[in-house]
Design an enzyme around this catalytic site. Sequence first.
Site, PDB file in Angstrom:
ATOM      1  N   ASP A 538       4.532 -30.489   7.874  1.00 47.91           N
ATOM      2  CA  ASP A 538       3.704 -31.610   8.338  1.00 47.91           C
ATOM      3  C   ASP A 538       4.081 -31.939   9.780  1.00 47.91           C
ATOM      4  O   ASP A 538       4.817 -31.207  10.420  1.00 47.91           O
ATOM      5  CB  ASP A 538       3.877 -32.823   7.416  1.00 47.91           C
ATOM      6  CG  ASP A 538       5.349 -33.203   7.251  1.00 47.91           C
ATOM      7  OD1 ASP A 538       6.200 -32.625   7.965  1.00 47.91           O
ATOM      8  OD2 ASP A 538       5.643 -34.071   6.420  1.00 47.91           O
ATOM      9  N   ASP A 539       3.593 -33.049  10.292  1.00 50.80           N
ATOM     10  CA  ASP A 539       3.867 -33.377  11.689  1.00 50.80           C
ATOM     11  C   ASP A 539       5.146 -34.182  11.839  1.00 50.80           C
ATOM     12  O   ASP A 539       5.191 -35.216  12.494  1.00 50.80           O
ATOM     13  CB  ASP A 539       2.675 -34.132  12.280  1.00 50.80           C
ATOM     14  CG  ASP A 539       1.457 -33.238  12.368  1.00 50.80           C
ATOM     15  OD1 ASP A 539       1.656 -32.029  12.601  1.00 50.80           O
ATOM     16  OD2 ASP A 539       0.339 -33.725  12.174  1.00 50.80           O
TER      17      ASP A 539
END
Length: 668
Positions: A538-539
């Site tokens: 994910d970020d």
Amino acid sequence: MQRLEVLSRQLTAACATTDRTPLLATKEIYDSMYRKSIEDPEGFWGELALGYHWQEKFPARGHMQYNVDLRRGNVDVQFFRGGTTNISYNALDRWVAAGRGDEPCILWEGNDESERRTVIYRQVLDDVCRLSNWMSSRGVKKGDSVTIYLPMVPELPIAMLACARIGAMHSVVFAGFSADSLAQRIVDCKGKMVLTASGVMRGTKPVLLKTIVDDAVKLAAKQGQPTTSVLCLEVATALRASVTPWNPSIDIWWHDAIPKQSTVFPPTWLDAEDRSFLLYTSGSTGKPKGVVHSVGGYMVGVGESCRYLYDMRPGDIVFSTADCGWITGHSYLAYGPLLCGCTIVMLGGIPTHPDGGRCWRMVERYKVRQFYTAPTLLRSLLQLGDAWPRKSDLTSLRVLASAGEPMNEHAWHWFHEMIGNARCPVVDTWWQTETGMGMLIPLPCPWFDAKPGAAGVPFFGVQPVILDATTGSELPATGAVEGVLVLKGVWPSMARTLYGDHERWEQVYFAPYKGYYFTGDGCRRDEDGHYWITGRVDDVINVSGHRIGTAEVESALTEHADCAEAAVIGVDHALKGQAIYAFVTLRGMEHQTDAMRKILNDHVRKVIGPFAVPDTIHWAPALPKTRSGKIMRRVLRKIASGQEKELGDVSTLAEPGVVEMLIKLRGK
Ligand code: WT7
């Protein structure tokens, strides 16, 4: 090699020097316990939980209940239902009652190596009760939140335990966060009380914590969350001369209020499923998540992981370099070791101050048995050279532990050979703020063939599953595979919710892949069944073991009037693991100067804290976006690392010319 050679050295060394048999002495013991933990989790954990004091015992059957499948309703996890207990009682009173009150509980050293304190168990219990009495006289009760913004002093774990005694939830905010971040956390948990200190020396740098708290308290009040009490500890000797700002209507000196309190405060008997604490962590959106842990499940999961993974037993000396502002400091510096009756060694300064020998001198001085650290610190200690560890007697060490980020092979070997003299297992565990305890683990037992850099095999109750990243379907349960790491089932120390936002808890962790807990990590399993974490999918990036959401840094940057847009990515960094790299679009191109870089960096420092300041700001008159306006971070990662030849499929780019322009601006 080397693996065989290392294994045989381990075995010989283990026979020669191990003065006790590890709990998981043979593979058969691990296999059968693991199997039971999966087939009958209720019975398995119920039995282990009997090693703790329960004021009211939970029933042997029917204490566990859970649903993690959103298709069947809300996410709900319960362990030891019907039982009542208190973590502070299990961490302190139990040992004092057993006649161990005069044994050291906390061995502390300040930033200055000559500053030392020994606090015995009975004294920690007295101090915890005094603080509980004071907090409760100020209206703190079960279920309330208390914000702790303290440096690494004995009063920090004492404050955590005092909250636990009352049944109030502590929210420890790492004392490197800025006033803005602290305010955001005070507002989110609806806290009315802050426990802090005048200031602290970090290496040669003074940090005036009380000033930061004052700013945060003002900001929080503006956002509708007034603070009624700020308890302030006077700590850093070197800072005594400076004047601490004071607001007599809410500020109280610790030394005025606490010593006169009574040392008796009966623990509040809490339901196993009451909330124990909350701890903010970063996610892929801007707002930090207040991860909430339970009382009974957290206690049993963390305590048992300390026994089985780190072989902690009463009287052991445990040194963790973690800060209590992060989950490692909660589970493996404060709670876990005390639940096992160990002595904790705490370092109040930077571990490389005044030189590269500090940690090793402490190991020698206190005869540390378990040493717990993070790869980022190992990499910097390693860089300082072998002469430092060689100067100290490290023979007391038995278990070397690490967590938080992938450990490179070089650091692993240095840890194993230089620090552990190839005698001590390296327990490099994978886990998260949300999991509470170590989840994937190289077992600390001579029979276990640990692989440098791997996170090992599942701990009790942990059912790792690797999913195909695109289809979301389960990959084969045996043999080598790579994909997204999810967890099946439940384990006692898993978080129960996000503070004030159960729906976000469900959406972030249980919605992406129905029926599983989504870890956010990529993972591969090799043919021997060992798991290797390949990084976040994910970020979220991992800088020196600190989890930072790229969205948080982006929103801090774009909050500045001169910044039109920002895209933040993580790039490989030799010491920190990952470094923050920001592409920034300014409102006026003429401002693309180093002076503006400094302004933006200062702004991030103010909004989040020093650890979130980008290493690189790359000017971007425009960002590569898809036609639907989504920033193509994959492309940015390639540009940042100079791999523009491997951009991959860029057919969805709205303006292909942007890439060329960004490459030209690299390093400018
Ligand atoms: C993230 C969790 C371990 C608790 C402290 C950090 C990464 C954690 C490892 C490891 C590779 C690791 C993951 C995870 N991570 N341990 N042994 N090897 N990566 O807790 O701040 O909640 O961060 O740290 O990406 O998701 P956290």
